[in-house]
Design an enzyme around this catalytic site. Structure first.
Site, PDB file in Angstrom:
ATOM      1  N   ASN A 179       0.872  -1.188   0.000  1.00 25.27           N
ATOM      2  CA  ASN A 179       0.000   0.000   0.000  1.00 25.27           C
ATOM      3  C   ASN A 179       0.901   1.228   0.000  1.00 25.27           C
ATOM      4  O   ASN A 179       1.475   1.579   1.024  1.00 25.27           O
ATOM      5  CB  ASN A 179      -0.886  -0.034   1.257  1.00 25.27           C
ATOM      6  CG  ASN A 179      -1.696   1.240   1.416  1.00 25.27           C
ATOM      7  OD1 ASN A 179      -1.826   2.031   0.472  1.00 25.27           O
ATOM      8  ND2 ASN A 179      -2.245   1.448   2.604  1.00 25.27           N
ATOM      9  N   LYS A 199       0.098   4.221  -0.324  1.00 26.54           N
ATOM     10  CA  LYS A 199      -0.581   5.411   0.239  1.00 26.54           C
ATOM     11  C   LYS A 199      -0.364   6.606  -0.684  1.00 26.54           C
ATOM     12  O   LYS A 199      -0.356   6.449  -1.896  1.00 26.54           O
ATOM     13  CB  LYS A 199      -0.103   5.678   1.668  1.00 26.54           C
ATOM     14  CG  LYS A 199      -0.127   4.433   2.550  1.00 26.54           C
ATOM     15  CD  LYS A 199       0.045   4.747   3.997  1.00 26.54           C
ATOM     16  CE  LYS A 199       0.155   3.454   4.784  1.00 26.54           C
ATOM     17  NZ  LYS A 199      -0.070   3.638   6.200  1.00 26.54           N
ATOM     18  N   GLU A 217      -5.586  -4.916  10.515  1.00 23.34           N
ATOM     19  CA  GLU A 217      -4.574  -3.889  10.755  1.00 23.34           C
ATOM     20  C   GLU A 217      -4.895  -3.138  12.044  1.00 23.34           C
ATOM     21  O   GLU A 217      -5.729  -2.222  12.036  1.00 23.34           O
ATOM     22  CB  GLU A 217      -4.560  -2.882   9.601  1.00 23.34           C
ATOM     23  CG  GLU A 217      -4.221  -3.493   8.266  1.00 23.34           C
ATOM     24  CD  GLU A 217      -3.571  -2.465   7.345  1.00 23.34           C
ATOM     25  OE1 GLU A 217      -2.435  -2.699   6.931  1.00 23.34           O
ATOM     26  OE2 GLU A 217      -4.185  -1.411   7.074  1.00 23.34           O
ATOM     27  N   GLY A 254       2.439   2.103  10.895  1.00 24.40           N
ATOM     28  CA  GLY A 254       3.469   3.143  10.789  1.00 24.40           C
ATOM     29  C   GLY A 254       4.147   3.496  12.097  1.00 24.40           C
ATOM     30  O   GLY A 254       4.842   4.501  12.185  1.00 24.40           O
ATOM     31  N   SER A 289       3.247  -2.248  10.476  1.00 29.01           N
ATOM     32  CA  SER A 289       4.678  -2.301  10.786  1.00 29.01           C
ATOM     33  C   SER A 289       5.338  -3.630  10.420  1.00 29.01           C
ATOM     34  O   SER A 289       6.248  -4.091  11.113  1.00 29.01           O
ATOM     35  CB  SER A 289       4.931  -1.952  12.252  1.00 29.01           C
ATOM     36  OG  SER A 289       4.565  -0.607  12.496  1.00 29.01           O
TER      37      SER A 289
HETATM   38  C1  PEP Z   1      -0.884   0.219   6.151  1.00 33.54           C
HETATM   39  O1  PEP Z   1      -1.149   1.395   6.307  1.00 33.54           O
HETATM   40  O2  PEP Z   1      -1.642  -0.484   5.459  1.00 33.54           O
HETATM   41  C2  PEP Z   1       0.294  -0.311   6.798  1.00 33.54           C
HETATM   42  C3  PEP Z   1       0.302  -1.570   7.090  1.00 33.54           C
HETATM   43  O3  PEP Z   1       1.315   0.573   7.069  1.00 33.54           O
HETATM   44  P1  PEP Z   1       2.753   0.223   7.721  1.00 33.54           P
HETATM   45  O4  PEP Z   1       3.228  -1.062   7.116  1.00 33.54           O
HETATM   46  O5  PEP Z   1       3.611   1.384   7.365  1.00 33.54           O
HETATM   47  O6  PEP Z   1       2.526   0.072   9.179  1.00 33.54           O
END
Ligand code: PEP
Length: 247
Positions: free
Chosen positions: A8, A10, A165, A171, A209
């Site tokens: 992703n 973003k 999630e 993040g 993460s």
């Molecule tokens: C996300 O936002 O889908 C995500 C998993 O972000 P990160 O891996 O940066 O925690």
């Protein structure tokens, strides 16, 4: 079933670095003897470039969101049919950043997932609790409610993927323990079976993460069907490190 790894991006990448990232990954996949199931979800305007950059490779492309209506007066939104028309095979819906930044409700997420299914896209439906909800002991209530009310009607394990999630893990560099991830994935599987008849074969991704250093142990959990990756999907090295960690 092989694990599904979804990047992703973003609101990151411009045309040049996004194309280079996608090309670099497609090249790695072509050179690897290990079968991988991966999808890249770039910002919508980059989709045609990323589809082109990953052409003739096993890399799929997905949207980060879609509207619940087919076409119409919705400034700034993207329809599921346009995603499919541009070559996407998947779309994320209900990401916590959309739920919080845009006030998306479970009913809207469900309608978006149904719009995705309607045009043949796999809907990756995100669920997860905030830190306050976890601290209050409400994680299962929140996630159970999201599953009951955000999953599309008529989905199958081939057309619906759930991404768990925990919002507090996105993040932040923090993750639940392996036992916690395993337990909540088991809970999600039970709920999806109870509310939508989705059981065996349903892929439930973990997101929050994930990085090369923790991917192997997370992806080794039986009920974890893959990973949804944000920050670590933005370099070939890190994302490939995660893909290579698949058992
Ligand atoms: C996300 O936002 O889908 C995500 C998993 O972000 P990160 O891996 O940066 O925690």
């Amino acid at each position: 079933m092989s694990k599904l790894i979804v990047g992703n991006w973003k609101m990151n990448c411009l045309a040049e670095d996004g194309t280079a990232l996608a090309r670099g990954l497609a090249e790695k996949v072509k050179q690897s003897s290990k079968p991988s199931d991966l999808a890249l979800c770039p910002p919508a305007p980059l989709i045609p470039l990323i589809v082109e950059a990953t052409k003739n490779s096993a890399v799929s492309v997905g949207g980060q969101d879609c509207h619940w209506e087919g076409l119409g007066a919705h400034t700034g939104d993207v329809s599921a049919s346009l995603l499919a028309d541009l070559g996407c095979t998947h779309t994320i819906v209900g990401h916590s950043e959309r739920r919080s930044d845009h006030g998306e409700t479970d009913a809207q997420v469900k309608a978006k997932a149904e719009a995705a299914l309607e045009v043949g896209l796999v809907a990756i439906v995100c669920v997860g609790e905030t830190e306050a909800q976890r601290d209050a002991g409400d994680a299962e209530i929140v996630i159970g409610g999201q599953i009951a009310c955000s999953l599309p009607t008529g989905g199958t394990p081939d057309t619906v993927v759930i991404a768990y999630e925990p919002v507090w893990a996105i993040g932040t560099g923090r993750t639940p323990s392996l036992n916690e991830i395993s337990a909540i994935h088991g809970f999600i599987r039970g709920k999806a079976l109870e509310s939508h008849g989705l059981g065996d074969g349903l892929q439930i991704l973990y997101g929050g993460s994930v990085k090369p250093s923790n991917a192997a142990e997370i992806l080794a959990i039986g009920d974890v069907g893959g990973a949804l990756v944000g920050g670590a999907s933005l370099t070939v090295e890190d994302f490939w490190g995660i893909i290579e960690s698949c058992p």
